[in-house]
Every structure is written in C-alpha cells, then in structure tokens.
Design a protein around this motif. Structure first.
Motif, PDB file in Angstrom:
ATOM      1  N   ALA A   3       0.834  -1.191   0.000  1.00 36.80           N
ATOM      2  CA  ALA A   3       0.000   0.000   0.000  1.00 36.80           C
ATOM      3  C   ALA A   3       0.877   1.253   0.000  1.00 36.80           C
ATOM      4  CB  ALA A   3      -0.928  -0.006   1.208  1.00 36.80           C
ATOM      5  N   ALA A   4       1.935   1.225   0.834  1.00 37.40           N
ATOM      6  CA  ALA A   4       2.849   2.368   0.906  1.00 37.40           C
ATOM      7  C   ALA A   4       3.530   2.585  -0.441  1.00 37.40           C
ATOM      8  CB  ALA A   4       3.884   2.137   1.993  1.00 37.40           C
ATOM      9  N   MET A   5       3.947   1.480  -1.027  1.00 33.95           N
ATOM     10  CA  MET A   5       4.598   1.528  -2.333  1.00 33.95           C
ATOM     11  C   MET A   5       3.624   2.092  -3.368  1.00 33.95           C
ATOM     12  SD  MET A   5       7.559   0.780  -3.367  1.00 33.95           S
ATOM     13  CE  MET A   5       8.278   0.555  -4.975  1.00 33.95           C
ATOM     14  N   GLY A   6       2.365   1.676  -3.277  1.00 33.76           N
ATOM     15  CA  GLY A   6       1.336   2.153  -4.198  1.00 33.76           C
ATOM     16  C   GLY A   6       1.189   3.667  -4.115  1.00 33.76           C
ATOM     17  N   ARG A   7       1.167   4.181  -2.871  1.00 30.69           N
ATOM     18  CA  ARG A   7       1.027   5.630  -2.691  1.00 30.69           C
ATOM     19  C   ARG A   7       2.234   6.354  -3.260  1.00 30.69           C
ATOM     20  NH1 ARG A   7      -1.216   3.836   2.207  1.00 30.69           N
ATOM     21  NH2 ARG A   7       0.740   4.016   3.323  1.00 30.69           N
ATOM     22  N   LEU A   8       3.402   5.782  -2.988  1.00 34.66           N
ATOM     23  CA  LEU A   8       4.642   6.399  -3.465  1.00 34.66           C
ATOM     24  C   LEU A   8       4.670   6.434  -4.997  1.00 34.66           C
ATOM     25  CD1 LEU A   8       7.454   7.483  -2.651  1.00 34.66           C
ATOM     26  CD2 LEU A   8       8.313   5.170  -2.971  1.00 34.66           C
ATOM     27  N   VAL A   9       4.391   5.266  -5.582  1.00 39.02           N
ATOM     28  CA  VAL A   9       4.435   5.173  -7.047  1.00 39.02           C
ATOM     29  C   VAL A   9       3.427   6.137  -7.667  1.00 39.02           C
ATOM     30  CG1 VAL A   9       3.857   3.669  -8.987  1.00 39.02           C
ATOM     31  CG2 VAL A   9       5.358   2.844  -7.171  1.00 39.02           C
ATOM     32  N   SER A  10       2.242   6.221  -7.039  1.00 40.18           N
ATOM     33  CA  SER A  10       1.200   7.075  -7.583  1.00 40.18           C
ATOM     34  C   SER A  10       1.646   8.540  -7.575  1.00 40.18           C
ATOM     35  CB  SER A  10      -0.065   6.884  -6.764  1.00 40.18           C
ATOM     36  OG  SER A  10      -1.032   7.784  -7.181  1.00 40.18           O
ATOM     37  N   SER A  11       2.280   8.965  -6.475  1.00 40.12           N
ATOM     38  CA  SER A  11       2.660  10.373  -6.436  1.00 40.12           C
ATOM     39  C   SER A  11       3.883  10.641  -7.313  1.00 40.12           C
ATOM     40  CB  SER A  11       2.889  10.846  -4.997  1.00 40.12           C
ATOM     41  OG  SER A  11       4.028  10.237  -4.477  1.00 40.12           O
ATOM     42  N   VAL A  12       4.797   9.650  -7.386  1.00 42.61           N
ATOM     43  CA  VAL A  12       5.942   9.815  -8.280  1.00 42.61           C
ATOM     44  C   VAL A  12       5.458   9.884  -9.725  1.00 42.61           C
ATOM     45  CG1 VAL A  12       7.987   8.669  -9.211  1.00 42.61           C
ATOM     46  CG2 VAL A  12       7.652   8.799  -6.748  1.00 42.61           C
ATOM     47  N   ALA A  13       4.490   9.038 -10.056  1.00 44.21           N
ATOM     48  CA  ALA A  13       3.954   9.023 -11.417  1.00 44.21           C
ATOM     49  C   ALA A  13       3.426  10.402 -11.778  1.00 44.21           C
ATOM     50  CB  ALA A  13       2.842   7.985 -11.520  1.00 44.21           C
ATOM     51  N   HIS A  14       2.696  10.990 -10.835  1.00 43.44           N
ATOM     52  CA  HIS A  14       2.146  12.318 -11.085  1.00 43.44           C
ATOM     53  C   HIS A  14       3.261  13.331 -11.303  1.00 43.44           C
ATOM     54  CE1 HIS A  14       0.326  16.213  -9.880  1.00 43.44           C
ATOM     55  NE2 HIS A  14      -0.610  15.774 -10.705  1.00 43.44           N
ATOM     56  N   GLU A  15       4.275  13.265 -10.443  1.00 48.62           N
ATOM     57  CA  GLU A  15       5.381  14.217 -10.535  1.00 48.62           C
ATOM     58  C   GLU A  15       6.176  14.044 -11.824  1.00 48.62           C
ATOM     59  OE1 GLU A  15       5.832  16.812  -8.616  1.00 48.62           O
ATOM     60  OE2 GLU A  15       3.982  16.099  -7.673  1.00 48.62           O
ATOM     61  N   LEU A  16       6.196  12.844 -12.368  1.00 51.27           N
ATOM     62  CA  LEU A  16       6.973  12.606 -13.588  1.00 51.27           C
ATOM     63  C   LEU A  16       6.165  12.858 -14.856  1.00 51.27           C
ATOM     64  CD1 LEU A  16       9.038   9.407 -12.713  1.00 51.27           C
ATOM     65  CD2 LEU A  16       9.814  11.771 -12.821  1.00 51.27           C
ATOM     66  N   ASN A  17       4.867  12.594 -14.789  1.00 49.62           N
ATOM     67  CA  ASN A  17       4.066  12.717 -16.002  1.00 49.62           C
ATOM     68  C   ASN A  17       3.913  14.164 -16.469  1.00 49.62           C
ATOM     69  OD1 ASN A  17       3.664  10.046 -16.614  1.00 49.62           O
ATOM     70  ND2 ASN A  17       1.872   9.838 -15.291  1.00 49.62           N
ATOM     71  N   ASN A  18       3.849  15.089 -15.516  1.00 49.10           N
ATOM     72  CA  ASN A  18       3.760  16.496 -15.917  1.00 49.10           C
ATOM     73  C   ASN A  18       4.996  16.955 -16.683  1.00 49.10           C
ATOM     74  OD1 ASN A  18       1.280  17.791 -15.489  1.00 49.10           O
ATOM     75  ND2 ASN A  18       1.566  17.643 -13.273  1.00 49.10           N
ATOM     76  N   PRO A  19       6.210  16.766 -16.117  1.00 51.04           N
ATOM     77  CA  PRO A  19       7.396  17.139 -16.901  1.00 51.04           C
ATOM     78  C   PRO A  19       7.484  16.390 -18.224  1.00 51.04           C
ATOM     79  CG  PRO A  19       8.028  16.401 -14.694  1.00 51.04           C
ATOM     80  CD  PRO A  19       6.553  16.375 -14.744  1.00 51.04           C
ATOM     81  N   LEU A  20       7.076  15.118 -18.247  1.00 48.67           N
ATOM     82  CA  LEU A  20       7.134  14.378 -19.510  1.00 48.67           C
ATOM     83  C   LEU A  20       6.244  15.034 -20.560  1.00 48.67           C
ATOM     84  CD1 LEU A  20       7.116  10.587 -18.499  1.00 48.67           C
ATOM     85  CD2 LEU A  20       8.898  11.850 -19.716  1.00 48.67           C
ATOM     86  N   GLN A  21       5.086  15.529 -20.102  1.00 44.49           N
ATOM     87  CA  GLN A  21       4.192  16.203 -21.043  1.00 44.49           C
ATOM     88  C   GLN A  21       4.869  17.470 -21.585  1.00 44.49           C
ATOM     89  OE1 GLN A  21       0.613  15.379 -21.992  1.00 44.49           O
ATOM     90  NE2 GLN A  21       1.648  16.566 -23.575  1.00 44.49           N
ATOM     91  N   ALA A  22       5.505  18.212 -20.687  1.00 46.75           N
ATOM     92  CA  ALA A  22       6.179  19.444 -21.114  1.00 46.75           C
ATOM     93  C   ALA A  22       7.309  19.124 -22.085  1.00 46.75           C
ATOM     94  CB  ALA A  22       6.696  20.196 -19.893  1.00 46.75           C
TER      95      ALA A  22
END
Lengths: 424, 135
Positions: free
Chosen positions: A206-225
């Motif tokens: 569950a902890a890993m899930g939360r971490l991955v989810s927030s990292v994904a968000h932080e990475l997807n925005n720059p990837l879009q840019a």
C-alpha cells in the motif's frame, strides 16, 4: 540426585523400601525425560526400557489407537523384541487378546497366569509370556493406547506393579498431551507469524502504491512538457535531418518512460478481493505461448509445455499472473541469444495445496553472486533492461501469497519455480 | 450562452493548468494547430475567464492549487451546462475519471499524451462540434 538422597534418608533397606526405591527410580526417570522436553517417542522408548530393566519384566510395550479407536497398532516396545516388532509393524483389533480387551473395556487387566485367560492370544515374538498386566492410557478422556507388561513367570504381579503401571500410563498420557499442546502452540505461532508477515507485506504494498502514484504524477507532468517542447522544435522549418532524427529518439524515449511509469502504477495499484477470479493456469500459459510464438521462432528456441491436467483452477489477478509468466518467459528467451529450449510445466502439489509452474531454459544462466539480487528493483544485467521485470513479478507473486524460487547454473540454464496457493 | 464556431474560427480553447511549462508548451502546440488559446493557472482564474468570454473547449487539469478540477467543473456547470470540458491530468484514476464523466466531461486524458494525438483529438472534437452547429 533426589533419588539418591531419598535412599540415604531411608537408612534401613527393607523389602518395602527397596520396592519403593525401584518405583521411584522408574517414575523419576520418566519425569526427567518429560522435563527435558524430549520427543514423545523418545520418552516412551525410555519409559518402556526403564520399566523392563528395573523390574526384570519379560517385555513392556505400548499399542496405540488408530482409525478412531477401531484398531490398535504397535507403537513401541522394550529391547530388541520391541524394535523388531515395531519394524515389522503389528496391528490388532479390539477383539484381540488382553490388549484388545483393555482398549475395549477401558479397564486395567492383570493376570498371573495367562493360560487361565480365555481371550489370551500368544504373540509369536513373546512365546515365554506367563503373566500379563495391561493398563489403558487415557488422553483427554479417550483411550489412546494400552501399556502392556509381560512376565516370564506366573504369580509375579501384585498391586504394586498395578500401581506403578498406572502411574507410568498417567505420565505417558501427560507427556503425550504436552507434546500435542506444544505442537498446537507451534502451529498457532507459525500461523500468527505468517499472518503478520502478510500484513506487513500488504502494508508495504500500500505504501509503495502511494509512493508510485505520487511519483507518477510528478513525472508525467514534466514528460508532457518535454514532449510538447520536442514537438514544437520538430515543427521548426530549419531542422536538419539529423536533428529531426534526434528529436524522434528523444520523443520515443519519453514514451518509454511514460510506459514504465504506467506499468509501475498498474502493479502497485491497490487491489481488492473483487480483482481476483478463478482461472486456469494452463490456459494462461497457452495464451502466453501464443504471444511469444513468433519471438521464439525468430530466436531459434524450441518450446515445450507439459500441463498438469489435474491442476485445479486457482484464484488470481489474471492479468498480473499472465504478466509474471510473460516476464519469466521473456527473461528465459533473452538468456538464449543463440537459440535453445524453453520448457514450461505445471503441477498440482496436493501435499501443500499449491499450483506449481516451472520454467526451464537452456540459457546462459545467472552468476551465483548475482542470484541474491535478481528480485531487487532496478537490478539488471541487460543493457536495455529496466530492472523491474523480476521485481514486479516478485511483488505480484507476494500479493498472491505465493512463492518464487530461482535455480541457475552458469552456461547450462535456469529454472524458475512459481508456487501459487490453490485457495486464498 | 453557447459558444459558436460559426464565425470562421478554429476554436477558442481555455487551458487550465498550474504547471507553467506544461501550460505554456500546451498553449503553443494547440496554437500551432490553429486554435486560439487562453491559459489559466488556477480554477478560480478559469471561472473568471469563463464569465468574460465564450469558449469552445476547456482543457482542465485535476490537481490544481485551491479549487481542484472536479470542483471547477461543478461550478462552471451552474452557468455553462453545455460547455465542452476535457480533463487532461497526470493523475490516472478510474474513480476520478468516472466522476468526471458523470459531471458531463467529454473525455479524461492522461499525461503525457503525444502532441500529435492531442491535436488530432482536439481537431476531431471541434470539427464534430462545428458540424453539429451547422446542422
């Protein structure tokens, strides 16, 4: 020690004292064995031999109830005779001889001349028996066995023997029950610890899930840019062919990163009971084979699948298990750059209610020094590997309360074993 | 109230996005596709722009400082029941996607999305809208 002291206190050795001393010796020896928490079978063997030796009995043995008390089986006996009967094995019914009679009636039985006992049956190993004393061993209000003492001479048993044998039977009952309780306790502890491990595991997930989810968000925005910026550059008229190509590489690499992030998210997405369904492992292996057929042919790899037709369907998150088999098969293929053999086998292991999948390859194998690290995230030996294939597979199998084991020999091949419980 | 595409425009688009690099580059990408772009960096600002002008399409982020994307959608529905809204978010969540569609969003796209794909989706959407209007 205690016995010696006792002996010294009783300064005058009378017949009564000598007999009490013998009795004490037997009971003390048995209690010591019990206190030392030996295995019940050891305690039993020691008690039977102690009894025979100290009292010069012909033979001392114990029969144990089996099949819900319908029959009795030879559990152990004193000396060589005991050993040899035990080795051969001996089962009797409740109608059989003195032992059967005692097991049936629940009452102690003592005879000083077996020839006077109508239901006496001679044991071929004990031709010299003239007197017999048998005591039921009661455990939790059930007759669990019979302590059976033989004497070569008639008229040798008296109340003291009866009392002693009863005490020994009681002690054996306590020892047996204690061992049973100890085993129950061990089982309970084991169960508790595995439940706890599972809880920790699901917490970790569950902890890993939360971490991955927030990292994904932080990475997807720059990837879009980045993708936007690269696209804008590519739209420029003045771009050289080489630059055009470079930008294409950069764009497709961002796509790869995005793909990886989404795969991680998918793996660690919280799952509930509803994500599990009852599926056929054999079918999933077939499907995986279809996906890989072309790949296998191009790499000159012979494929063989031996499904266990008796393998029951098992609960799983289908797409995840398919991903594990696919990951493992892809690893196997990559370990055989100049061709080879990939074999998959399924087995139903009824003894521990597991489904087993074995994946064999004849590839390059894994360096024994690297073997302990292969399930770690981001560990890879491949130039283009993400180091997540096995880590993700491991997490998925953990989530299914299963196990994954790897055996490998350099230059000869690798075998991966996946175990999945038949029931959740 | 309804926006019109009939006055020979390629479409007025409002981008609501707090990440400045995404906001600016997205604006330029869509401008390159011939759209007119207005950008807002928060939900509050977006609602203010929506009061001042008509838009054909809103690209709306979900995680925004202050009011989040779903709240913005709920609020703007009060005055613009038919306004087309497409979510564009780095937060892939089935739960949020369902909620967005329930509130009448046209689509729920996740970042990163290839600019070509975004352009073609935008054009297709605007063309369909134009078609509906001219019929």
């Amino acid at each position: 020690m205690a016995v010696n002291n006792l002996h010294r206190k009783n300064q005058i050795p009378t017949l009564e004292n000598a007999s009490a001393y013998k009795e004490m010796n037997v009971l003390y020896g048995i209690s010591q064995a019990i206190v030392r928490a030996e295995d019940f079978d050891d305690i039993l063997n020691l008690a039977l031999n102690l009894l025979r030796d100290i009292y010069s009995y012909y033979h001392v043995q114990v029969y144990w109830a089996i099949e819900g008390g319908k029959k009795l089986t030879y559990k152990d006996g004193s000396g060589e005779i005991g050993f040899s009967i035990k080795e051969k094995g001996h089962e009797i019914t409740l109608e059989h001889g003195v032992v059967g009679y005692v097991a049936n009636s629940g009452q102690a039985f003592m005879t000083n001349d077996v020839l006077n006992v109508p239901f006496y049956l001679q044991n071929q190993h004990l031709p010299e028996t003239r007197a017999e004393l048998a005591i039921p061993i009661n455990i939790r209000d059930e007759i669990s066995g019979v302590l059976d003492i033989h004497h070569k001479n008639s008229n040798q048993f008296d109340d003291r023997d009866l009392r002693l044998a009863t005490s020994v039977a009681d002690q054996l009952s306590v020892a047996y029950e204690r061992e049973a309780l100890y085993k129950e306790l061990q089982d309970a502890l084991q169960k508790e610890s595995s439940t706890r491990a599972q809880l920790i595991q699901s917490e970790k997930l569950a902890a890993m899930g939360r971490l991955v989810s927030s990292v994904a968000h932080e990475l997807n925005n720059p990837l879009q840019a980045i993708q936007n910026a690269l696209y804008l550059i590519r739209m420029e008229d003045t771009l050289s062919d080489q630059s055009e190509e470079d930008i294409q590489v950069a764009l497709s690499e961002t796509a790869r990163m995005a793909e990886l992030i989404s795969r991680l998210r998918e793996t660690y997405r919280p799952r509930g009971e509803t994500d599990f369904s009852i599926e056929s492992l054999n079918k999933i292996v077939d499907e995986t084979h279809k996906l890989l057929a072309t790949h296998l042919r191009h790499n000159n790899i012979a494929f063989g699948f031996s499904p266990d037709q008796n393998l029951p369907k098992i609960p799983m998150i289908r797409d995840q298990i398919k991903q594990v088999i696919l990951n493992l098969a892809l690893n196997a293929i990559e370990s055989m750059p100049s061709g080879g053999e990939l074999k998959i086998q399924t087995n139903f292991l009824s003894e521990n209610s597991n489904a087993q999948i074995l994946i064999f390859d004849s590839g390059t194998g894994i360096d024994p020094e690297l073997l302990p690290n292969i399930f770690e995230p981001f560990f890879t030996t491949k130039p283009k590997g993400s180091g997540l294939g096995l880590a993700i597979s491991y997490e998925i199998i953990q989530r299914h309360s299963g196990k994954i084991n790897v055996k490998s020999k350099v230059d000869s091949g690798t075998t991966v074993e996946v175990l999945l419980p038949i029931e959740r | 109230m309804s926006s019109s595409l009939s006055d020979n425009r390629n479409g007025q688009i409002l981008i609501v996005e707090d990440d400045p690099n995404v906001r600016r580059s997205l604006g330029r990408v869509l401008r390159l596709a011939g759209c007119e772009i207005t950008s807002a960096c928060s939900g509050e600002q977006a609602l203010q722009y929506l009061e001042e002008a008509d838009y054909d399409l809103v690209y709306l982020d979900v995680l925004l400082p202050g009011m989040d994307g779903l709240e913005v959608l709920r609020k703007l529905r009060e005055n613009s029941p038919d306004l087309a809204v497409i979510f564009l978010t780095a937060h892939a969540s089935l739960h949020l996607a369902k909620e967005a569609l329930r509130l009448g969003a046209e689509d729920y796209l996740t970042k990163p999305i290839y600019p070509e794909v975004l352009i073609s989706k935008t054009k297709a959407f605007l063309a369909e809208k134009l078609n509906l209007r001219s019929n």
